[in-house]
Write an enzyme that holds these catalytic residues in place. Structure first.
Site, PDB file in Angstrom:
ATOM      1  N   GLY A 157       0.828  -1.193   0.000  1.00 29.07           N
ATOM      2  CA  GLY A 157       0.000   0.000   0.000  1.00 29.07           C
ATOM      3  C   GLY A 157       0.859   1.237   0.000  1.00 29.07           C
ATOM      4  N   GLY A 158       0.236   2.377   0.101  1.00 28.24           N
ATOM      5  CA  GLY A 158       0.898   3.666   0.008  1.00 28.24           C
ATOM      6  C   GLY A 158       2.235   3.773   0.700  1.00 28.24           C
ATOM      7  CD  GLU A 159       3.061   7.789   3.659  1.00 30.72           C
ATOM      8  OE1 GLU A 159       2.737   7.665   4.856  1.00 30.72           O
ATOM      9  OE2 GLU A 159       3.233   8.883   3.135  1.00 30.72           O
ATOM     10  CD  GLU A 160      -0.357   0.422   5.915  1.00 32.60           C
ATOM     11  OE1 GLU A 160      -0.744  -0.674   5.448  1.00 32.60           O
ATOM     12  OE2 GLU A 160      -1.024   1.078   6.720  1.00 32.60           O
TER      13      GLU A 160
END
Length: 103
Positions: free
Chosen positions: A23-26
């Site tokens: 995911g985005g920043e994970e």
């Protein structure tokens, strides 16, 4: 920043372990055959490495931290339930003030 974080994570793990952007920043980490206590210690070491990294080369004054949720595969009914447990611990870390490891 994401590439450097990924490199720090990869550099702190064994060849059998898996790092994946989730995911985005994970990111998701799979620490193969690692007891919960040891996995928590590895995650704390990774958290500290990201915090100590000299981010000024990326952007002056930049500070990057990690919040990590750790869960064990023991007793997990499925990979999805394991991921859900780790995700719940991640949100515990975020609610607890960020830049921490929760298991």
């Amino acid at each position: 920043v994401l590439r450097r974080v990924g490199a720090i994570l990869r550099g702190g793990l064994r060849a059998v372990d898996v790092v994946a952007r989730y995911g985005g920043e994970e990111f998701a980490l799979l620490l193969v055959e690692t007891p919960l206590e040891h996995a928590s210690a590895v995650c704390e070491s990774l958290r500290s490495a990201v915090e100590r990294y000299d981010w000024n080369a990326v952007h002056p004054g930049l500070r990057v931290t990690l919040s990590l949720g750790v869960a064990s595969g023991r007793g997990a009914a499925s990979p999805e339930s394991l991921l859900a447990a780790a995700d719940a611990r991640l949100y515990d870390a975020k609610r607890g003030g960020r830049n921490r490891v929760c298991h």
